[in-house]
Design a protein around this motif. Structure first.
Motif, short mmCIF file in Angstrom:
data_model
loop_
_atom_site.label_atom_id
_atom_site.label_comp_id
_atom_site.label_asym_id
_atom_site.label_seq_id
_atom_site.Cartn_x
_atom_site.Cartn_y
_atom_site.Cartn_z
N ASP A 1 0.49 -1.56 -0.18
CA ASP A 1 -0.02 0.13 -0.55
C ASP A 1 0.99 1.28 -0.07
OD1 ASP A 1 -1.61 -2.12 0.28
OD2 ASP A 1 -2.25 -1.33 2.32
N VAL A 2 2.03 1.09 0.77
CA VAL A 2 2.48 2.27 0.29
C VAL A 2 3.97 2.51 -0.37
CG1 VAL A 2 4.32 3.90 2.44
CG2 VAL A 2 2.49 2.67 3.27
N LEU A 3 4.51 1.53 -0.45
CA LEU A 3 5.73 1.80 -1.08
C LEU A 3 5.26 0.86 -2.56
CD1 LEU A 3 8.31 1.02 1.45
CD2 LEU A 3 7.99 3.29 0.60
N ASP A 4 4.60 0.43 -2.68
CA ASP A 4 4.00 -0.37 -3.78
C ASP A 4 5.33 -1.52 -4.31
OD1 ASP A 4 2.84 -0.88 -6.02
OD2 ASP A 4 3.58 0.30 -7.65
N ILE A 5 5.53 -2.59 -3.91
CA ILE A 5 6.44 -3.84 -3.32
C ILE A 5 5.63 -5.27 -3.32
CG2 ILE A 5 8.22 -4.59 -2.37
CD1 ILE A 5 9.44 -2.32 -1.77
N THR A 6 5.80 -5.47 -3.96
CA THR A 6 4.37 -6.71 -3.86
C THR A 6 6.16 -7.93 -4.08
OG1 THR A 6 3.05 -6.93 -4.54
CG2 THR A 6 3.04 -8.30 -4.76
N LEU A 7 5.66 -9.28 -2.73
CA LEU A 7 7.02 -9.50 -2.60
C LEU A 7 6.30 -10.97 -3.08
CD1 LEU A 7 8.67 -9.23 0.60
CD2 LEU A 7 9.42 -8.95 -1.76
N VAL A 8 5.28 -11.36 -2.85
CA VAL A 8 4.51 -12.90 -3.20
C VAL A 8 4.24 -13.20 -5.45
CG1 VAL A 8 3.57 -13.38 -1.45
CG2 VAL A 8 2.52 -12.41 -3.50
N PHE A 9 4.95 -14.15 -5.63
CA PHE A 9 4.75 -14.58 -7.16
C PHE A 9 5.78 -13.76 -7.98
CE2 PHE A 9 0.14 -14.87 -5.58
CZ PHE A 9 0.14 -16.34 -5.23
N ASN A 10 7.14 -13.46 -7.03
CA ASN A 10 7.94 -12.61 -7.84
C ASN A 10 8.97 -13.46 -7.39
OD1 ASN A 10 9.20 -10.43 -7.96
ND2 ASN A 10 7.80 -9.02 -8.52
N TRP A 11 10.21 -13.10 -8.43
CA TRP A 11 11.45 -13.53 -8.07
C TRP A 11 12.23 -12.96 -6.54
CZ3 TRP A 11 16.21 -10.61 -7.42
CH2 TRP A 11 15.69 -9.26 -7.65
N THR A 12 11.30 -11.06 -6.44
CA THR A 12 12.28 -10.82 -5.17
C THR A 12 12.05 -11.61 -3.75
OG1 THR A 12 10.63 -8.96 -5.03
CG2 THR A 12 12.18 -8.73 -6.26
N GLY A 13 11.01 -12.33 -4.08
CA GLY A 13 9.85 -13.27 -3.27
C GLY A 13 11.33 -14.75 -3.22
N ALA A 14 10.93 -15.62 -4.27
CA ALA A 14 12.21 -16.74 -4.28
C ALA A 14 13.29 -16.11 -3.73
CB ALA A 14 12.00 -16.91 -5.20
N ALA A 15 14.46 -14.43 -3.72
CA ALA A 15 15.07 -14.21 -3.17
C ALA A 15 15.09 -13.95 -1.87
CB ALA A 15 15.72 -12.82 -3.50
N THR B 1 10.06 -17.34 -10.95
CA THR B 1 10.20 -18.00 -9.73
C THR B 1 10.71 -18.82 -9.78
OG1 THR B 1 7.86 -18.47 -9.00
CG2 THR B 1 8.86 -16.80 -8.32
N ARG B 2 11.02 -19.65 -11.08
CA ARG B 2 11.32 -21.05 -10.77
C ARG B 2 12.70 -21.51 -10.84
NH1 ARG B 2 7.94 -24.42 -15.38
NH2 ARG B 2 5.71 -24.45 -13.57
N THR B 3 13.38 -21.75 -10.24
CA THR B 3 14.94 -21.44 -9.51
C THR B 3 14.76 -22.81 -10.08
OG1 THR B 3 14.55 -22.02 -7.40
CG2 THR B 3 14.89 -19.57 -7.93
#
Length: 229
Positions: A80-94, A176-178
């Motif tokens: 909501d504040v930073l517009d960052i989504t981690l789920v279903f994303n490569w950043t979430g995998a990291a 996200t498929r490592t």
């Protein structure tokens, strides 16, 4: 190797490297705190840091979903504040890889910090160095081999991360498929034995190289310390 397989390898390397780089300062701070400070709750902090080693990775991924998911305690604020989504994303995998690698990194760094002779720090303080300056000029340089070894161990652990990643970031081709997820997916598809074998060999080579590098750094650090003493 096919283009899709190279994409999987590149994504795995990106996820692992980012996971290590982001986790490294956190791991070192925790290692220094546990090694050099005595405070109420120190044993509990140490146990919490090492908890991902004994928890089922799926449970760790579930906890990450609760905290960092779109409706999670922290994830909702990030979205909501930073517009960052981690789920279903490569950043979430990291993030998942970094959490799983954290205990190994902390342990390697902690051992390196504990091996630094406190008398050297004390001598620097008596000569007028501030605590921060003594840390920068003595503790940090002498613990660099442990930092490097921890980074190599963290890289190897991140490269092999499966359970927390598939739970938190899912198994999305190209996103996200490592390597572990790709190998798992290939095992479900008839006729994919060749691709699975190629990806498995790459995973073995990369992980073995990281482990050998970590062991070499530890031995070099021990040899240098013995020479100084």
């Amino acid at each position: 190797m096919t283009g899709a397989e190279w994409t999987i390898v590149a994504l795995s390397l990106k996820v692992s490297i980012v996971a290590v780089l982001v986790t490294m300062p956190i791991a070192y701070g925790l290692a220094w705190l546990i090694a050099r400070r005595r405070f109420p709750g120190r044993m509990l902090l140490d146990a919490l840091v090492h908890l991902p080693l004994v928890l089922p990775p799926v449970v760790t991924g579930w906890l990450l979903l609760i905290l960092l998911g779109r409706n999670g305690a922290i994830g909702k604020w990030l979205h909501d504040v930073l517009d960052i989504t981690l789920v279903f994303n490569w950043t979430g995998a990291a993030v998942a890889a970094g959490v799983m690698a954290l205990p190994l990194m902390v342990r390697a760094m902690r051992l390196s910090i504990e091996a630094v002779d406190r008398r050297l720090v004390g001598a620097a303080r008596t000569l007028g160095a501030s605590p921060f300056h003594a840390f920068l000029t003595i503790t940090l340089p002498l613990s660099l081999p442990g930092i490097a070894a921890g980074a190599m161990l963290g890289f190897a652990r991140s490269l092999g991360e499966f359970g927390a990643t598939i739970t938190f970031a899912a198994n999305i081709a190209g996103e996200t498929r490592t390597l572990p997820l790709a190998i798992y997916t290939g095992l479900q598809v008839p006729g994919s034995e060749g691709a699975v074998a190629r990806l498995a060999v790459i995973a073995i080579v990369l992980s073995l190289g990281a482990l050998l590098a970590s062991e070499w750094l530890v031995r070099r650090s021990q040899g240098a310390r013995a020479h100084v003493l």
